[in-house]
Design an enzyme around this catalytic site. Structure first.
Site, PDB file in Angstrom:
ATOM      1  N   THR A  92       0.814  -1.135   0.024  1.00 38.10           N
ATOM      2  CA  THR A  92      -0.168   0.114   0.060  1.00 38.10           C
ATOM      3  C   THR A  92       0.991   1.471   0.025  1.00 38.10           C
ATOM      4  O   THR A  92       2.253   1.119   0.472  1.00 38.10           O
ATOM      5  CB  THR A  92      -0.784   0.016   1.318  1.00 38.10           C
ATOM      6  N   ASP A  93       0.272   2.437  -0.414  1.00 41.62           N
ATOM      7  CA  ASP A  93       0.887   3.789  -0.287  1.00 41.62           C
ATOM      8  C   ASP A  93       0.596   3.758   1.368  1.00 41.62           C
ATOM      9  O   ASP A  93      -0.255   3.073   2.016  1.00 41.62           O
ATOM     10  CB  ASP A  93       0.371   4.599  -0.880  1.00 41.62           C
ATOM     11  N   TRP A  94       1.297   4.660   2.022  1.00 42.29           N
ATOM     12  CA  TRP A  94       1.246   4.751   3.537  1.00 42.29           C
ATOM     13  C   TRP A  94      -0.171   5.351   3.821  1.00 42.29           C
ATOM     14  O   TRP A  94      -0.483   6.387   3.801  1.00 42.29           O
ATOM     15  CB  TRP A  94       2.126   5.878   4.066  1.00 42.29           C
ATOM     16  N   GLY A  95      -1.028   4.535   4.382  1.00 44.11           N
ATOM     17  CA  GLY A  95      -2.228   4.672   4.808  1.00 44.11           C
ATOM     18  C   GLY A  95      -3.147   4.363   3.965  1.00 44.11           C
ATOM     19  O   GLY A  95      -4.673   4.665   4.097  1.00 44.11           O
TER      20      GLY A  95
END
Length: 777
Positions: free
Chosen positions: A227-230
C-alpha cells in the site's frame, strides 16, 4: 532463507504479522524463524531516510543528494542518464542500509493542476515508461528494489484517499496503465505501490482486476504489491485481490483481524500464503542484494562520494533544462571580462539567491549541498552582474508589511533600466505546489508576473528563468526575449543554470508535457478534480498533446519542444520493413548546421491509420538524444515494432494493430515534424468485431470486405439494383454519400425496407447470413 521451509514453520499469527509494517519504514521480523526485517525509504529524486528513533513521518532526514525531480529528468529525454541516476541512488541506498526506495512515480499528468506533477514524468505513457525503465534498471542493478508507484490512476491530490476515478477500460489500459505495463515487463521492479484512490468503484488496494487479473496474470508480475502509506481499506479483500504488504503498521489491529479471518476460513489460505511468500521473497532479495553488493565493493559500502554524486545531479539539471524561447539570440550571455563596452547584466528575483530546487511533501530531501544561482556567479568574476531581490516569496511578511514589495520592484526596475540584459528568476513557492493539495490555477504569483512585465518595459532585453514543477501561464511571453525552464533541478541547479545562461553548455532538454495557453483549454478542465466521491475521466484517451492535436488547439509550447544554441537539419527519411509484419526500421540523417556543439532529441511519431475506433492524430513511439559537433551529421535509426501501431481493444481485452496506411513522422516536437513518409501495414490481425443484427453493411465491409454472404443478403433485399451497386467490382471508395443510407443501415432494419415477395428478408435468413460471416472472422 529457504522460503518454503520458513513458510511451513510460521503460525497463522506470525504470517499475518508479516503482512504489515514494523513501525513506519520497516517490514516485520520473526527472528526465531529466520525472518529478518528490511528498510524502505522515500524517494525518488533522493533518499529521504529518517533516523529510526523518529516515530511516524518527520520532515527531518539524513543528509543525501537531491537530484532533479521526475518532471525535470524526463525533460532530458535521455534514458541512459536516468539509469545513471538510478545507479547512484542504489549506491546511496546501500550506504544507508535501505533495501527498497519508494519510487519512481509514473502516473500520467491528466491536468497541469495536480499538486504532485513534479514527481511524475510525463503526460505521455510511452515516454513515462521509458524513463521508468531506465530508473528501475539503474537502482536494481545495485541490489536495491524500487516501489513503482502509484498503481494506478493517482492523478490528483484533492480527496486522494477517497476519490473514485471513473475510467473506461480502453483509456485505463492505453493511457493510465501503459507505462506501468512497460516497466513491469521490461525492468521487473521488485515491488509496486498501490494508490490511495478507488478505480471504478473499488479501492486500488483491493482491486483484483488491477492487482491480479492485469498485473500478475496478464503482465506476469512476480513481485510484491504494497500500500501507499495509509492506503489500506479492507485487509481481507486486499489479501484476496493480490496485495501483500500494508504500510505502515496498524499496531496489530489488522494483523489480528486477518489472522482470525484465516482461521475461520473467511480468507483463502492459498491467497494468504501467496501474500506471505511475496513478503519473504522481498526480504530475501533485499538481504541477498546487500550481500552481493558488499562482495562487489570489497565490503566497503558505508559511504559514497557525495561530491561525485553531486556532480551527477548538476549534470542532470544541465541536460534537462528546456530553452523555450530565444528571440534575437539573447542567450547565451557573453562571459567576456576584457575589452570595451562589456555588457551589463541585472540578475533579478529572490529565487536567484533562495534556490527552488525540489518539491514539497514525502519526497523532500535533506540535501548535501545546495548551489543557488548567486553561489555559481563566482565562476564568472569580472562579468558585470548586479542583483536585486525584485519580489518576496514570504507572503506572510508582505501581508504583515514587514517587506515593502513596491520598494523591491522600484529597485529592480532601476537596475534593469541601466542594464543591457535583465535576467529574472521566477517560480512557484512551496505554498502553491506541494504534495497533498492541487494547484488552484496555472499562474505564477501576481508579484512575479507584475515584476516580469515591468522589467520588460525598461530592459533592452529580458530573460526569464523558471523554477516550477508543472506548466504555468505566461501573460508576458510576447514581452520577453528568452525563457529558460529549469523546472525543479535539484541541489546542483545554480551551476547548471549559469552554465546554460553563459553558454558553457547548450540547453538540450525538451518538454515532457504540453504548456497550454490557459487552464480552460485543458482536456480535464470540466472534470478536475471532480466531486466529493467521483471524478469522471470523460476525456478518455485524449490527454496532453493527444487532446490538443485532435482539437487543433493552439498551445503555448507543445509537447517535445526544446531549443538549443545551434540549429539542426533533418533529411533523407527512409523506411525499411523487417521480418514481422509491423517491424519497421526508421532511418534519417541529422546534421548540426550551426556553430555550437549541442544535443538534439529527434522524436518519432506514428500518425494512425483510419480504422473503426477513434485514435489520436499521432503518438510518440521513439526518441533519442544525439550530441553533434558543428557540421557533424549522423544517420539515426529507430526500430518500430507491432506495439507502435496498436490501440487497446476492449472486446479483445488486448492490444490490437489495425491494418492500413500509417504515416511515420520525425521531428523535434509533436508540432515541429520535419520529415514524413507513409507506409501500409498489413498486420494480419483481426479485431473483436462479431457480426450481429445491429451490424451495418459498412461495419462488415470495412472488416472483411463485400463477402459472398453479404452480397447474397443485398441481392435478396434488392439493394444491388435499388442502389446501383456493382458488388463484383466493389472498392471502399464506392461507399459514397449517395449510398450512405444503404451502407449505414443495420441488418435488422433491412427487413423494413425490402420490397417483399421473393425478396423478403426473414429472421432465419438474416441469422444464416450473420453465422456465415462470423465463420469467416
Amino acid at each position: 532463507m529457504d522460503i518454503e521451509k520458513v513458510l511451513d514453520s510460521l503460525t497463522v499469527d506470525e504470517k499475518a504479522s508479516l503482512l504489515s509494517g514494523d513501525g513506519f519504514w520497516r517490514t516485520k521480523a520473526v527472528k526465531d524463524k529466520g525472518v529478518e526485517s528490511i528498510f524502505m525509504s522515500d524517494g525518488p529524486n533522493g533518499i529521504r531516510k529518517q533516523d529510526e528513533s523518529q516515530e511516524g513521518f518527520s520532515p527531518e532526514a539524513i543528509e543525501a543528494i537531491c537530484y532533479p525531480t521526475a518532471v525535470t529528468m524526463a525533460s532530458s529525454f535521455d534514458t541512459e542518464l536516468i539509469r545513471n541516476v538510478g545507479e547512484k541512488l542504489g549506491e546511496e541506498c546501500q550506504s544507508m542500509d535501505v533495501q527498497v526506495i519508494l519510487g519512481p512515480g509514473i502516473n500520467m499528468k491528466r491536468s497541469p493542476l495536480c499538486g504532485r506533477n513534479f514527481e511524475y514524468y510525463s503526460e505521455d505513457p510511452f515516454l513515462a515508461g521509458q524513463m521508468g525503465i531506465g530508473f528501475v534498471k539503474g537502482v536494481q542493478s545495485k541490489g536495491v528494489g524500487v516501489a513503482l508507484k502509484h498503481f494506478a490512476a493517482n492523478n490528483q491530490e484533492t480527496r486522494r484517499f477517497v476519490i473514485n476515478a471513473e475510467i473506461d477500460k480502453r483509456s485505463l489500459h492505453e493511457i493510465y496503465l501503459r507505462a506501468f505495463e512497460d516497466v513491469v515487463k521490461q525492468a521487473k521492479p521488485w515491488t509496486l505501490m498501490c494508490s490511495y484512490n478507488r478505480i471504478n468503484g473499488v479501492y486500488s488496494c483491493e482491486n483484483k482486476y488491477i492487482l491480479t487479473d492485469v498485473l500478475k496474470d496478464k503482465w506476469g508480475f512476480d513481485g510484491l504489491v504494497m500500500t501507499d502509506w495509509g492506503a489500506m481499506h479492507d485487509k481481507l479483500k486486499s489479501v484476496e485481490a493480490g496485495l501483500a504488504l500494508e504500510m505502515p503498521t496498524s499496531q496489530g489491529v489488522r494483523d489480528n483481524y486477518l489472522a482470525e479471518a484465516v482461521k475461520e476460513k473467511r480468507v483463502s489460505e492459498t491467497a494468504f500464503d501467496d501474500r506471505v511468500r511475496e513478503v519473504l521473497n522481498l526480504v530475501n532479495k533485499g538481504l541477498e542484494g546487500r550481500e552481493d553488493y558488499k562482495r562487489n565493493c570489497g565490503g566497503a559500502i558505508d559511504d559514497y562520494s557525495k561530491e561525485e554524486h553531486h556532480s551527477v545531479a548538476r549534470r542532470v539539471a544541465t541536460e534537462s533544462a528546456v530553452l523555450l524561447k530565444n528571440d534575437k539570440c539573447t542567450l547565451p550571455l557573453s562571459k567576456n571580462t576584457t575589452g570595451d563596452n562589456l555588457p551589463k547584466y541585472a540578475f533579478i528575483g529572490e529565487f536567484a539567491s533562495v534556490a527552488k530546487y525540489q518539491g514539497g511533501g514525502s519526497s523532500h530531501i535533506n540535501p548535501y549541498r545546495v548551489d543557488a544561482v548567486v553561489d555559481a556567479l563566482k565562476e564568472y568574476k569580472g562579468v558585470k552582474i548586479t542583483c536585486a531581490q525584485g519580489y518576496s516569496i514570504n507572503r506572510e511578511d508582505v501581508k504583515n508589511k514587514k517587506i515593502d514589495e513596491d520598494e523591491l520592484l522600484d529597485e529592480a526596475i532601476g537596475l534593469a533600466a541601466k542594464s543591457d540584459v535583465s535576467v529574472i528568476f521566477a517560480g512557484l513557492p512551496d505554498e502553491i505546489e506541494y504534495e497533498s493539495f492541487d494547484r488552484a490555477n496555472m499562474n505564477l504569483p501576481d508579484n512575479q508576473n507584475r515584476l516580469i512585465s515591468e522589467i520588460a518595459k525598461v530592459s533592452e532585453r529580458t530573460v526569464v528563468v523558471l523554477f516550477n514543477g508543472s506548466p504555468i501561464t505566461m501573460p508576458w511571453i510576447d514581452e520577453v526575449d528568452s525563457v529558460l525552464e529549469m523546472y525543479l533541478a535539484g541541489e546542483g541547479l545554480g551551476y547548471a543554470c549559469t552554465d546554460l545562461l553563459f553558454g558553457t553548455k547548450s540547453p538540450s532538454g525538451h518538454l515532457a508535457e504540453t504548456f497550454p495557453l490557459r487552464i480552460e483549454d485543458t482536456p480535464a478542465f470540466t472534470e478536475f478534480p471532480g466531486g466529493k466521491q467521483n471524478v469522471r475521466y470523460s476525456e478518455g484517451i485524449y490527454i496532453g498533446y493527444r487532446y490538443y492535436d485532435k482539437k487543433k488547439l493552439d498551445v503555448l509550447f507543445p509537447f517535445g519542444h526544446g531549443l538549443t544554441y545551434t540549429t539542426f537539419e533533418y533529411k533523407d527519411l527512409k523506411l525499411e520493413r523487417g521480418v514481422g509484419a509491423c517491424d519497421i526500421k526508421v532511418l534519417f540523417t541529422l546534421k548540426n548546421t550551426g556553430d555550437c556543439a549541442a544535443a538534439e532529441v529527434p522524436q518519432v511519431y506514428v500518425e494512425n491509420a483510419v480504422c473503426d475506433e477513434h485514435r489520436p492524430v499521432r503518438e510518440l513511439r521513439g526518441f533519442k538524444k544525439i550530441f553533434l559537433k558543428p557540421g557533424e551529421e549522423k544517420q539515426i535509426e529507430f526500430q518500430l515494432d507491432r506495439r507502435a501501431f496498436t490501440y487497446y481493444d476492449i472486446d479483445l481485452d488486448d492490444w490490437y494493430a489495425p491494418s492500413g496506411e500509417y504515416v511515420i513522422a520525425v521531428g523535434s516536437s509533436s508540432r515541429d515534424l520535419k520529415l514524413k513518409k507513409s507506409i501500409t501495414i498489413n498486420s494480419g490481425e483481426k479485431n473483436s468485431l462479431k457480426v450481429d443484427d445491429m451490424s451495418t453493411f459498412s461495419d462488415i465491409i470495412r472488416r472483411v470486405g463485400f463477402v459472398e454472404p453479404l452480397k447474397a443478403f443485398a441481392r435478396k433485399a434488392g439493394y444491388d439494383e435499388a442502389c446501383q451497386i456493382d458488388m463484383e467490382n466493389f472498392t471502399l471508395e464506392d461507399m459514397t454519400m449517395n449510398n450512405a443510407q444503404f451502407y449505414e443501415t443495420p441488418l435488422h432494419s433491412i427487413m423494413s425496407f425490402n420490397p417483399g415477395g421473393d425478396k423478403t428478408i426473414t429472421y432465419e435468413f438474416m441469422q444464416q447470413t450473420i453465422d456465415a460471416i462470423n465463420a469467416m472472422l
